[in-house]
Design a protein around this motif. Structure first.
Motif, PDB file in Angstrom:
ATOM      1  N   VAL A 310      -1.659   1.668 -15.381  1.00 42.95           N
ATOM      2  CA  VAL A 310      -2.736   1.766 -14.362  1.00 42.95           C
ATOM      3  C   VAL A 310      -2.664   0.475 -13.456  1.00 42.95           C
ATOM      4  N   LYS A 311      -2.615   0.833 -12.238  1.00 41.86           N
ATOM      5  CA  LYS A 311      -2.879  -0.077 -11.199  1.00 41.86           C
ATOM      6  C   LYS A 311      -3.855   0.151 -10.425  1.00 41.86           C
ATOM      7  N   VAL A 312      -5.031  -0.797 -10.248  1.00 41.06           N
ATOM      8  CA  VAL A 312      -5.997  -0.605  -9.588  1.00 41.06           C
ATOM      9  C   VAL A 312      -6.189  -1.785  -8.225  1.00 41.06           C
ATOM     10  N   SER A 313      -6.250  -1.383  -7.056  1.00 40.00           N
ATOM     11  CA  SER A 313      -6.485  -2.266  -6.176  1.00 40.00           C
ATOM     12  C   SER A 313      -7.512  -1.699  -5.139  1.00 40.00           C
ATOM     13  N   GLY A 314      -8.881  -2.557  -5.340  1.00 32.80           N
ATOM     14  CA  GLY A 314      -9.858  -2.167  -4.335  1.00 32.80           C
ATOM     15  C   GLY A 314     -10.359  -0.730  -4.848  1.00 32.80           C
ATOM     16  N   ASP A 315     -10.265   0.442  -3.904  1.00 29.62           N
ATOM     17  CA  ASP A 315     -10.861   1.640  -4.329  1.00 29.62           C
ATOM     18  C   ASP A 315      -9.523   2.563  -4.407  1.00 29.62           C
ATOM     19  N   ARG A 316      -8.453   1.863  -4.889  1.00 27.03           N
ATOM     20  CA  ARG A 316      -7.202   2.747  -4.919  1.00 27.03           C
ATOM     21  C   ARG A 316      -6.815   2.817  -6.442  1.00 27.03           C
ATOM     22  N   VAL A 317      -6.414   3.945  -7.130  1.00 24.48           N
ATOM     23  CA  VAL A 317      -5.999   3.911  -8.405  1.00 24.48           C
ATOM     24  C   VAL A 317      -4.579   4.457  -8.628  1.00 24.48           C
ATOM     25  N   SER A 318      -3.697   3.927  -9.093  1.00 22.36           N
ATOM     26  CA  SER A 318      -2.278   4.237  -9.444  1.00 22.36           C
ATOM     27  C   SER A 318      -1.896   4.742 -10.763  1.00 22.36           C
ATOM     28  N   ILE A 319      -1.582   5.671 -11.404  1.00 20.76           N
ATOM     29  CA  ILE A 319      -1.335   5.955 -12.771  1.00 20.76           C
ATOM     30  C   ILE A 319       0.258   6.328 -12.944  1.00 20.76           C
ATOM     31  N   ALA A 320       0.915   5.823 -13.820  1.00 21.10           N
ATOM     32  CA  ALA A 320       2.374   6.070 -13.981  1.00 21.10           C
ATOM     33  C   ALA A 320       2.543   6.410 -15.224  1.00 21.10           C
ATOM     34  N   ASN A 321       3.688   7.463 -15.567  1.00 17.38           N
ATOM     35  CA  ASN A 321       3.995   7.619 -17.080  1.00 17.38           C
ATOM     36  C   ASN A 321       4.999   6.229 -17.588  1.00 17.38           C
ATOM     37  N   ALA A 322       5.392   6.567 -18.953  1.00 18.42           N
ATOM     38  CA  ALA A 322       5.845   5.604 -19.531  1.00 18.42           C
ATOM     39  C   ALA A 322       7.217   5.103 -18.785  1.00 18.42           C
ATOM     40  N   LYS A 323       8.067   6.070 -17.836  1.00 15.95           N
ATOM     41  CA  LYS A 323       9.104   5.829 -17.227  1.00 15.95           C
ATOM     42  C   LYS A 323       8.904   5.271 -16.181  1.00 15.95           C
ATOM     43  N   GLY A 324       7.710   5.034 -15.413  1.00 20.49           N
ATOM     44  CA  GLY A 324       7.303   4.510 -14.220  1.00 20.49           C
ATOM     45  C   GLY A 324       7.170   5.472 -13.185  1.00 20.49           C
ATOM     46  N   LYS A 325       7.149   6.861 -13.474  1.00 22.80           N
ATOM     47  CA  LYS A 325       6.940   7.835 -12.493  1.00 22.80           C
ATOM     48  C   LYS A 325       5.422   8.149 -12.282  1.00 22.80           C
ATOM     49  N   THR A 326       4.870   7.722 -11.163  1.00 22.22           N
ATOM     50  CA  THR A 326       3.564   7.838 -10.679  1.00 22.22           C
ATOM     51  C   THR A 326       3.233   9.327 -10.690  1.00 22.22           C
ATOM     52  N   PHE A 327       2.073   9.671 -11.488  1.00 23.40           N
ATOM     53  CA  PHE A 327       1.601  11.273 -11.118  1.00 23.40           C
ATOM     54  C   PHE A 327       0.297  11.119 -10.661  1.00 23.40           C
ATOM     55  N   TYR A 328      -0.274  10.072 -10.388  1.00 25.26           N
ATOM     56  CA  TYR A 328      -1.992   9.986  -9.710  1.00 25.26           C
ATOM     57  C   TYR A 328      -1.896   8.826  -8.954  1.00 25.26           C
ATOM     58  N   ASP A 329      -2.206   9.015  -7.687  1.00 29.62           N
ATOM     59  CA  ASP A 329      -2.294   7.973  -6.782  1.00 29.62           C
ATOM     60  C   ASP A 329      -3.604   8.256  -5.637  1.00 29.62           C
ATOM     61  N   VAL A 330      -4.440   7.816  -5.667  1.00 26.68           N
ATOM     62  CA  VAL A 330      -5.722   8.185  -4.933  1.00 26.68           C
ATOM     63  C   VAL A 330      -6.419   6.933  -4.464  1.00 26.68           C
ATOM     64  N   SER A 331      -6.829   7.057  -3.295  1.00 25.72           N
ATOM     65  CA  SER A 331      -7.746   6.261  -2.597  1.00 25.72           C
ATOM     66  C   SER A 331      -9.248   6.517  -2.424  1.00 25.72           C
ATOM     67  N   GLY A 332     -10.139   5.569  -2.035  1.00 33.45           N
ATOM     68  CA  GLY A 332     -11.477   6.045  -1.674  1.00 33.45           C
ATOM     69  C   GLY A 332     -12.413   6.324  -2.895  1.00 33.45           C
ATOM     70  N   LEU A 333     -11.905   5.687  -4.227  1.00 29.68           N
ATOM     71  CA  LEU A 333     -12.704   5.869  -5.457  1.00 29.68           C
ATOM     72  C   LEU A 333     -13.952   5.023  -5.245  1.00 29.68           C
ATOM     73  N   GLU A 334     -14.935   5.569  -5.865  1.00 24.14           N
ATOM     74  CA  GLU A 334     -16.046   4.582  -6.236  1.00 24.14           C
ATOM     75  C   GLU A 334     -16.910   5.127  -7.546  1.00 24.14           C
ATOM     76  N   ARG A 335     -17.383   3.902  -8.103  1.00 24.64           N
ATOM     77  CA  ARG A 335     -18.255   3.964  -9.266  1.00 24.64           C
ATOM     78  C   ARG A 335     -17.602   4.778 -10.298  1.00 24.64           C
ATOM     79  N   ILE A 336     -16.257   4.289 -10.653  1.00 24.91           N
ATOM     80  CA  ILE A 336     -15.520   4.653 -11.666  1.00 24.91           C
ATOM     81  C   ILE A 336     -14.730   3.416 -12.232  1.00 24.91           C
ATOM     82  N   ALA A 337     -14.308   3.770 -13.649  1.00 29.87           N
ATOM     83  CA  ALA A 337     -13.398   2.867 -14.244  1.00 29.87           C
ATOM     84  C   ALA A 337     -12.373   3.561 -14.896  1.00 29.87           C
TER      85      ALA A 337
END
Length: 451
Positions: A310-337
């Protein structure tokens, strides 16, 4: 910190009043004693009922924090019957056994009066209710039921977290009957609810009979058998490991907004099963990576060597699987963790990364059996198992082909239906070899007759 701030404020007020009227200082001292006793020095190793602006609060001396958490966690809580105690030790007794009695998890009586259905329920936390590093593997539940008004036998069913693990038609003669069930890893959560449900026909076909309750009981010899927590890399495993000595890492900046950050720390630590009596809290400066020496819970703090997908940068969240393939990459998020069960470093742990302004959790929540969860103010917004791990694993983390084998499975028709093709192939092979065997015997007998 709070008491110190109040003391400083009251001293400043007293100095101002003293210039105008020296007699007013005595009134301030009386106010401190009766309305703000929290600001006064506490006895070492003590816990007591004090007052803060006239309202009662539980005041704990700094050197009594660990023992106080053991006193107030539920097991010893009812012994705190006075307004002042001195604590040397208050903890649950350690156990080195591989099983634990159900009665030790819930001291409520196991007796039920059942008309049509009766439920006996208990709950347990993988972190605080069980020995460190252990998870349930199986259960032997002993139940007894009295005869009812009908010839139809009652049925006892066992659930964990709404998963049906086993059931049995009872003899209902008032004697103990054992129901043995395996507990698969997918059924476990950090906080679990176990239920024994007894159902029976309330009355016979004599319509004039009034349905009457008949007694049933879950007996004290019922036990949960434990095993070492398998290396699943999910929240259930981390909860079992955080039950012992653990570390909490919090950024120093969070102390500047304690009224907002403290509820978050408490909520998540409770959710993942951190034991307050065995955990240590550390405040970390800057973005330097930490090297935990025990299982950990890290808030917005990088961990050296952790396989963090899981990579978080500002309001952007990127989530990858164990092999490094990203399956979620979204910006503009707020009030989440985002929380993740993390491995790869010397010790396993759970990481918490806030996105934008951190959420303030409105109510308790549960983490499922996955390894990543997105949290909002209402709790878990989404959860995923990014590793794609199978449901059944050996204790070393390697894949097991199927559920654990037990001899009772041979009595289950579903087992034979599932393995029907293998059964047919085995029968045909056996018949073929049997045919060859009899053919050879016939040939030898024919040769002997001709000789």
């Amino acid at each position: 910190m709070l008491a110190g701030g109040l003391t400083t404020a009251l001293k400043a007020v007293a100095e101002e009043l003293e210039r105008a009227d020296a007699a007013a200082v005595d009134a301030i001292d009386t106010l401190v004693v009766h309305k703000n006793a929290l600001a006064m020095a506490s006895e070492p190793k003590s816990i007591e009922i004090a007052t803060l602006t006239g309202r009662p609060v539980i005041a704990v001396a700094p050197d009594a924090a660990r023992a106080a958490s053991g006193l107030l966690d539920g097991f010893w809580r009812r012994t705190a019957s006075t307004d002042h105690l001195v604590l040397d030790t208050a903890a649950r007794p350690d156990t080195d056994t591989d099983s634990i009695a159900l009665a030790s998890l819930n001291q409520a009586a196991g007796n039920l009066d059942v008309v049509a259905r009766g439920d006996w329920t208990t709950s347990f936390n993988l972190g605080t209710s069980l020995p460190e590093g252990k998870v349930p593997a199986s259960m032997d539940v002993y139940v007894a039921a009295a005869p009812g008004a009908t010839a139809t036998a009652p049925v006892a069913s066992i659930f964990i977290n709404d998963y049906l693990l086993g059931a049995k038609r009872l003899t209902a003669d008032g004697k103990a009957e054992k129901i043995s069930v395996d507990i698969p890893s997918y059924a476990l959560l950090p906080r679990n609810t176990m239920q024994v449900r007894i159902q029976r026909q309330p009355a016979s076909d004599e319509c004039r009979e009034t349905p009457q309750p008949f007694p049933a009981a879950v007996l004290p010899e019922s036990r949960i058998f434990l095993k070492s927590a398998p290396k699943l890399g999910n929240f259930a495993e981390m909860t079992a490991r955080l039950a012992g000595d653990a570390s909490l890492f919090v950024p120093t900046s969070w102390r500047l907004d304690a009224t907002r950050s403290l509820p978050t720390i408490i909520q998540l630590a409770d959710t993942v099963g951190v034991s307050p009596s065995r955990a240590t809290l550390s405040f970390e400066e800057g973005d330097a990576e930490i090297e935990p020496k025990t299982p950990y819970l890290a808030f917005d703090t990088p961990v050296k060597g952790a396989r963090d997908t899981v990579k978080v940068s500002g309001d952007r969240v990127s989530i990858a699987n164990a092999k490094g393939k990203t399956f979620y990459d979204v910006s503009g998020l707020e009030r989440i963790a985002v929380v993740q069960a993390v491995s790869g470093s010397k010790e396993p742990g759970v990481s918490y990364q806030s996105v934008g302004t951190p959420p303030v959790f409105e109510s308790p929540f549960q983490l499922a059996g996955g390894d990543i969860a997105v949290l909002g103010e209402d709790g878990v917004l989404a959860a995923v198992n990014s590793r794609g791990a199978p449901l059944y694993l050996n204790e070393d983390g390697s894949q097991r082909g199927d559920a654990p084998f037990t001899w009772e499975r041979l009595l289950d028709p579903a087992f034979w239906m599932h393995n029907l093709s293998l059964l047919v192939a085995g029968v045909l092979a056996f018949a073929f070899f049997l045919l060859i065997f009899f053919a050879r015997r016939a040939k030898k007998r024919q040769s002997a007759d001709q000789g």
